[in-house]
Write a protein that holds these residues in place. Structure first.
Motif, PDB file in Angstrom:
ATOM      1  N   ASN A 293    -127.936  48.862 -50.235  1.00 63.78           N
ATOM      2  CA  ASN A 293    -129.243  48.315 -50.620  1.00 63.78           C
ATOM      3  C   ASN A 293    -130.132  49.402 -51.217  1.00 63.78           C
ATOM      4  OD1 ASN A 293    -128.779  45.707 -49.884  1.00 63.78           O
ATOM      5  ND2 ASN A 293    -129.861  45.795 -47.930  1.00 63.78           N
TER       6      ASN A 293
ATOM      7  N   ASP B 130    -135.305  55.510 -48.914  1.00 64.03           N
ATOM      8  CA  ASP B 130    -135.165  55.602 -50.375  1.00 64.03           C
ATOM      9  C   ASP B 130    -136.529  55.701 -51.018  1.00 64.03           C
ATOM     10  OD1 ASP B 130    -136.236  52.920 -51.106  1.00 64.03           O
ATOM     11  OD2 ASP B 130    -134.494  52.203 -49.980  1.00 64.03           O
TER      12      ASP B 130
ATOM     13  N   THR C 271    -136.796  39.362 -51.168  1.00 66.07           N
ATOM     14  CA  THR C 271    -138.205  39.527 -51.557  1.00 66.07           C
ATOM     15  C   THR C 271    -138.430  39.009 -52.970  1.00 66.07           C
ATOM     16  OG1 THR C 271    -137.704  41.758 -52.253  1.00 66.07           O
ATOM     17  CG2 THR C 271    -138.561  41.501 -50.037  1.00 66.07           C
TER      18      THR C 271
ATOM     19  N   GLY D 161    -127.086  39.619 -54.754  1.00 67.59           N
ATOM     20  CA  GLY D 161    -127.447  39.638 -53.327  1.00 67.59           C
ATOM     21  C   GLY D 161    -127.693  38.231 -52.815  1.00 67.59           C
TER      22      GLY D 161
ATOM     23  N   GLY E  60    -128.874  37.825 -49.545  1.00 69.44           N
ATOM     24  CA  GLY E  60    -129.855  37.900 -48.451  1.00 69.44           C
ATOM     25  C   GLY E  60    -129.225  37.704 -47.085  1.00 69.44           C
TER      26      GLY E  60
ATOM     27  N   LEU F 159    -128.432  41.982 -44.359  1.00 66.30           N
ATOM     28  CA  LEU F 159    -129.242  42.539 -43.265  1.00 66.30           C
ATOM     29  C   LEU F 159    -129.115  41.695 -41.990  1.00 66.30           C
ATOM     30  CD1 LEU F 159    -132.539  43.731 -45.034  1.00 66.30           C
ATOM     31  CD2 LEU F 159    -130.698  45.120 -44.082  1.00 66.30           C
TER      32      LEU F 159
HETATM   33  P1  ADP Z   1    -129.073  41.257 -50.328  1.00 65.52           P
HETATM   34  O1  ADP Z   1    -127.628  40.930 -50.388  1.00 65.52           O
HETATM   35  O2  ADP Z   1    -129.949  40.294 -51.075  1.00 65.52           O
HETATM   36  O3  ADP Z   1    -129.395  42.705 -50.591  1.00 65.52           O
HETATM   37  P2  ADP Z   1    -129.870  41.876 -47.663  1.00 65.52           P
HETATM   38  O4  ADP Z   1    -129.900  41.003 -46.453  1.00 65.52           O
HETATM   39  O5  ADP Z   1    -129.094  43.112 -47.584  1.00 65.52           O
HETATM   40  O6  ADP Z   1    -129.403  40.942 -48.825  1.00 65.52           O
HETATM   41  O7  ADP Z   1    -131.372  42.213 -48.034  1.00 65.52           O
HETATM   42  C1  ADP Z   1    -132.363  41.214 -47.980  1.00 65.52           C
HETATM   43  C2  ADP Z   1    -133.517  41.529 -48.880  1.00 65.52           C
HETATM   44  O8  ADP Z   1    -134.256  42.650 -48.371  1.00 65.52           O
HETATM   45  C3  ADP Z   1    -133.098  41.966 -50.270  1.00 65.52           C
HETATM   46  O9  ADP Z   1    -132.878  40.846 -51.086  1.00 65.52           O
HETATM   47  C4  ADP Z   1    -134.295  42.775 -50.716  1.00 65.52           C
HETATM   48  O10 ADP Z   1    -135.298  41.898 -51.185  1.00 65.52           O
HETATM   49  C5  ADP Z   1    -134.791  43.410 -49.441  1.00 65.52           C
HETATM   50  N1  ADP Z   1    -134.296  44.802 -49.298  1.00 65.52           N
HETATM   51  C6  ADP Z   1    -133.249  45.222 -48.558  1.00 65.52           C
HETATM   52  N2  ADP Z   1    -133.115  46.571 -48.639  1.00 65.52           N
HETATM   53  C7  ADP Z   1    -134.086  47.000 -49.459  1.00 65.52           C
HETATM   54  C8  ADP Z   1    -134.468  48.293 -49.943  1.00 65.52           C
HETATM   55  N3  ADP Z   1    -133.830  49.411 -49.592  1.00 65.52           N
HETATM   56  N4  ADP Z   1    -135.552  48.360 -50.756  1.00 65.52           N
HETATM   57  C9  ADP Z   1    -136.220  47.239 -51.099  1.00 65.52           C
HETATM   58  N5  ADP Z   1    -135.907  45.996 -50.681  1.00 65.52           N
HETATM   59  C10 ADP Z   1    -134.855  45.875 -49.874  1.00 65.52           C
END
Ligand code: ADP
Length: 380
Positions: free
Chosen positions: A279, A307, A327, A337, A339, A342
């Motif tokens: 990410n 980051d 987001t 992605g 979502g 995480l």
């Molecule tokens: P995705 O597969 O969409 O990355 P995640 O569950 O890993 O799904 O992340 C969910 C959301 O959290 C992402 O779509 C992004 O909007 C936000 N996100 C995750 N990590 C970061 C990061 N390092 N910087 C900014 N936004 C992040």
């Protein structure tokens, strides 16, 4: 008739009272049949002593007196039986009202819940300290209804979310194919590549969903082993250094020296780290920097991934671990992605008895993801 009695608690209660009354009557009747003649004799003897002039000397008169005496005892007994039976009816009515009515309401409500109506609850009039077993049953019933309602809401939401996620790539594939059929889109490598990309997205989504359902239901087994954190970092470097170089992002790893090994499922924790670092790589523009730090904080290991990327605004921050939460929906979808990453990472860290959270100064100010792993106690 017997099944009727068996099927109604009120009748069972009444029947039990009747049995008690009948046993009492039989015992009383037997004891009186033995004691009445002797008592009569005693009374008569007493009377003769007190009033010798009124001596009952005729045998037939004595018999008549005895019959009268016995009749009045029987009459008193019958009256007592009738009163006891009426008391049994009244008592069983009131007690059954207290016991049977809540059970009937519970039964009706459980039927409605089975039909999919989850809103209603049973009322409890007493507070916790005064509750009897029946109130506690009502309380447990309400708690069960709460859980069922929550599960049902989650199920509906999940189906809605999945349908929504599948719709976009499917609509894109359908659009390309229709364009090809109508000849509006040229049948060339580029078109097929786009279709292929959309199918890949579907594939990833389906894989993620399968993984999510496993971790959320707890249907996975950790294979814990003692792992040295520097080994873990070596694997991470092998995976990510080329990707960071390619995107021209600085990748730094700071690991405190002499850290104890951790008892973890190596593959699962690698999956968490891969998701967080992946990410960071994805949401940080070229020229940025991503830092992984590992340190010891009291009885746990703290791992952070920071980051200098696009950051997360405060209104999104509380929700990013929710499934399908992104987001920026359009940007994240176009980058593949779903979502879910995480959500899976959170479930895996929790399964290791750790915690996971995120911090960010806001949009454009970068983000830091933290998670902890407990240090095994000595002797493990
Ligand atoms: P995705 O597969 O969409 O990355 P995640 O569950 O890993 O799904 O992340 C969910 C959301 O959290 C992402 O779509 C992004 O909007 C936000 N996100 C995750 N990590 C970061 C990061 N390092 N910087 C900014 N936004 C992040």
């Amino acid at each position: 008739m017997l099944t009727f009695f068996r099927r109604h608690l009120a009748w069972k209660l009444f029947l039990s009272y009747v049995i008690v009354v009948l046993v009492g009557v039989v015992v009383l009747a037997t004891t009186t049949s033995f004691s009445v003649p002797a008592a009569f004799e005693r009374h008569m003897a007493g009377m003769s002593a007190m009033m010798p002039g009124m001596m009952v000397n005729s045998h037939s008169m004595e018999m008549e007196l005895f019959a009268n005496y016995r009749a009045s005892v029987t009459e008193a007994l019958s009256l007592a039986v009738i009163t006891a039976l009426i008391a049994a009816v009244v008592a069983s009515y009131f007690i059954s009202r207290q016991v049977v009515n809540p059970l009937l309401t519970m039964m009706n409500l459980s039927h409605r819940i089975a039909e999919g109506e989850y809103k209603e609850r049973l009322t409890i009039s007493r507070d916790l300290s005064q509750m009897d077993e029946l109130d506690q049953l009502v309380l447990s019933f309400n708690q069960m209804a709460d859980k069922l309602e929550k599960t049902e809401t989650m199920r509906r939401q999940l189906i809605g979310d999945v349908a929504h996620e599948l719709r976009t790539p499917l609509a894109a594939i359908k659009g390309y194919i229709e364009g090809l059929i109508d000849g509006v889109i040229p049948a060339e490598g580029n078109t097929y590549q786009r279709i292929h990309d959309e199918i890949n997205r579907l594939q990833r989504l389906v894989d993620d969903l399968q993984e999510l359902s496993q971790v959320e239901s707890g249907a996975f087994h950790l294979k814990p082993e003692l792992v040295s954190l520097s080994d873990l970092i070596d694997t991470i470097k092998n995976i990510f250094v080329p990707q960071f170089d390619q995107k021209n992002i600085q990748f730094q790893i700071q690991i405190e020296p002499d850290l104890p090994p951790v008892l973890i499922d190596k593959d699962r924790i690698l999956q968490v780290l891969t998701n967080l670092i992946g990410n960071a790589l994805q949401y940080t523009p070229s020229g940025g920097k991503v830092t992984v730090q590992i340190s010891k904080q009291r009885s746990e290991i703290l791992i952070s991934v920071s980051d200098t990327g696009i950051g997360i605004s405060p209104e999104h921050l509380p929700f990013i671990f929710n499934r399908f939460y992104r987001t920026d929906k359009s940007r994240a979808r176009s980058s593949g992605g779903s979502g879910i990453g995480l959500t899976i990472a959170q479930a895996l860290v929790k399964a290791h008895h750790g915690r996971i959270w995120a911090e960010s100064g806001g949009e454009g100010k970068g983000s830091t993801f933290y998670f902890t792993l407990p240090i095994p106690k000595k002797g493990l």
